[in-house]
Motif scaffolding. Sequence first.
Motif, PDB file in Angstrom:
ATOM      1  N   ASP A   1       0.824  -1.209   0.000  1.00  9.64           N
ATOM      2  CA  ASP A   1       0.000   0.000   0.000  1.00  9.64           C
ATOM      3  C   ASP A   1       0.858   1.259   0.000  1.00  9.64           C
ATOM      4  OD1 ASP A   1      -2.268  -1.480  -0.060  1.00  9.64           O
ATOM      5  OD2 ASP A   1      -2.751  -1.275   2.066  1.00  9.64           O
ATOM      6  N   VAL A   2       1.909   1.270   0.803  1.00  4.81           N
ATOM      7  CA  VAL A   2       2.792   2.437   0.853  1.00  4.81           C
ATOM      8  C   VAL A   2       3.444   2.676  -0.497  1.00  4.81           C
ATOM      9  CG1 VAL A   2       4.899   3.349   1.881  1.00  4.81           C
ATOM     10  CG2 VAL A   2       3.192   2.259   3.326  1.00  4.81           C
ATOM     11  N   GLN A   3       3.935   1.617  -1.143  1.00  2.97           N
ATOM     12  CA  GLN A   3       4.563   1.773  -2.451  1.00  2.97           C
ATOM     13  C   GLN A   3       3.559   2.270  -3.493  1.00  2.97           C
ATOM     14  OE1 GLN A   3       6.178  -2.112  -3.163  1.00  2.97           O
ATOM     15  NE2 GLN A   3       8.016  -1.765  -1.919  1.00  2.97           N
ATOM     16  N   ARG A   4       2.334   1.746  -3.449  1.00  5.93           N
ATOM     17  CA  ARG A   4       1.321   2.171  -4.416  1.00  5.93           C
ATOM     18  C   ARG A   4       0.948   3.637  -4.222  1.00  5.93           C
ATOM     19  NH1 ARG A   4      -3.953   2.322  -3.575  1.00  5.93           N
ATOM     20  NH2 ARG A   4      -3.718   1.057  -1.690  1.00  5.93           N
TER      21      ARG A   4
ATOM     22  N   ARG B   1       6.195  15.437   5.697  1.00  7.73           N
ATOM     23  CA  ARG B   1       4.917  15.776   5.068  1.00  7.73           C
ATOM     24  C   ARG B   1       4.398  14.630   4.209  1.00  7.73           C
ATOM     25  NH1 ARG B   1       3.908  20.845   0.866  1.00  7.73           N
ATOM     26  NH2 ARG B   1       1.667  20.436   0.512  1.00  7.73           N
ATOM     27  N   GLY B   2       5.277  14.065   3.408  1.00 10.15           N
ATOM     28  CA  GLY B   2       4.834  12.934   2.588  1.00 10.15           C
ATOM     29  C   GLY B   2       4.426  11.739   3.416  1.00 10.15           C
ATOM     30  N   LEU B   3       5.147  11.494   4.526  1.00 13.80           N
ATOM     31  CA  LEU B   3       4.796  10.373   5.391  1.00 13.80           C
ATOM     32  C   LEU B   3       3.421  10.556   6.029  1.00 13.80           C
ATOM     33  CD1 LEU B   3       5.642   7.733   6.778  1.00 13.80           C
ATOM     34  CD2 LEU B   3       6.730   9.104   8.554  1.00 13.80           C
ATOM     35  N   LEU B   4       3.141  11.763   6.467  1.00 11.54           N
ATOM     36  CA  LEU B   4       1.840  12.025   7.102  1.00 11.54           C
ATOM     37  C   LEU B   4       0.700  11.895   6.098  1.00 11.54           C
ATOM     38  CD1 LEU B   4       2.736  15.052   9.414  1.00 11.54           C
ATOM     39  CD2 LEU B   4       2.390  12.664  10.064  1.00 11.54           C
ATOM     40  N   GLN B   5       0.894  12.361   4.875  1.00 12.01           N
ATOM     41  CA  GLN B   5      -0.173  12.305   3.894  1.00 12.01           C
ATOM     42  C   GLN B   5      -0.359  10.911   3.310  1.00 12.01           C
ATOM     43  OE1 GLN B   5       0.556  15.368   1.009  1.00 12.01           O
ATOM     44  NE2 GLN B   5       0.115  17.030   2.443  1.00 12.01           N
ATOM     45  N   VAL B   6       0.651  10.061   3.409  1.00 13.90           N
ATOM     46  CA  VAL B   6       0.514   8.670   2.960  1.00 13.90           C
ATOM     47  C   VAL B   6      -0.012   7.783   4.080  1.00 13.90           C
ATOM     48  CG1 VAL B   6       1.842   6.642   2.228  1.00 13.90           C
ATOM     49  CG2 VAL B   6       2.220   8.846   1.131  1.00 13.90           C
TER      50      VAL B   6
END
Length: 363
Positions: free
Chosen positions: A178-181, A197-202
């Motif tokens: 899911d994270v990769q997708r 920021r990217g980690l929080l939005q993913v």
Amino acid sequence: MGKGTGARPRRGAVVHAGAWWVWALGLGVGASRTTNPLLLGLLVAAAGYVVATHRSSAPWARSYAAFAKLALAVLVVRLVFAVVLGSPIPGTHVLVTLPEVPLPHWAQGIRLGGRVTAESLVFALYDGLKLATLLICVGAANALANPARLLKSLPGALYEIGVAVVVALTFAPNLIADVQRLRAARRLRGRPDRGVRGLLQVGLPVLEGALERSVALAAAMDARGYGRTAAVPVAVRRTTAALTLGGLLGVCAGTYGLLTAEGGTYGLPALGAGVVAALAGLRLGGRRSPRTRYRPDPWNARAWLVAGSGAAVAALLALAAARDPAALHPGVVPLTAPALPLWPAAAVLLALLPALVVPKEPS
């Protein structure tokens, strides 16, 4: 059915999932018997080659890279601890001298900083490499053994526990997928996929997908009557509990004896008695689970070869460690280059047997 992508693989070509776990655990036991980096490197190479040639494209088969990264992280952390906290290994080849932090009297035996010697780093490298190899062996089993087929092969007494374990083992690979997708989708939209920021939005969509899968799994398990048990006599339940508990204790004691030099005399008898008692308890406990198996995976000749190759690696390396411990545990004081023992290395190459006898599973 034709030979298209949706065709089911022939049952004779499918290797029992338990055979892959026996093979991987055999490699792990062999790794626990040595600190020779050359032999450990051969074990890692053999496991990696079999995974590269025989894993499928299923989500749970993609977890091998995560285990390899975890193994590398463990190795780095072990080296960092040896540099920062020091090592009990004496050495004369000083690489660097760090500022030493004075500690109180109650912290005797612990130091922060000080001399960093080549001997202590090599010792930490050997020790960390052994643990990293064990992690890679477990990752190979996760990448090769289908968890759904492994669940089908469990005894009836372990059905509920097996479901919980399989769900736990499949959660991490699905989470990684899911994270990769989601990161790929964000890159296509020109949005950042790295950093905080990217980690929080993913993270939020990943948790939402995990919750949806959990609800769907719970509904499917309830619809299939998960947890229903049949009535059995009290005497059978008590006998089952006694045999299972005693067998597991015997397996633990026997395994500990085989992995330590002090318990070599009682290790094998205790392990054998524990396995027999545990199998008898599981056989009786299966009466509580009124379920049938649809198309069970057979334990065929390929499964015997796969499991036997892992068991042979474990047995031969254990024998080599008992007969020639210096070859399997190279010394660091004085600091010498490790040598490759020939017949233990040939024993490790038996781990490549599945790559020769097992046809590649179609995607």
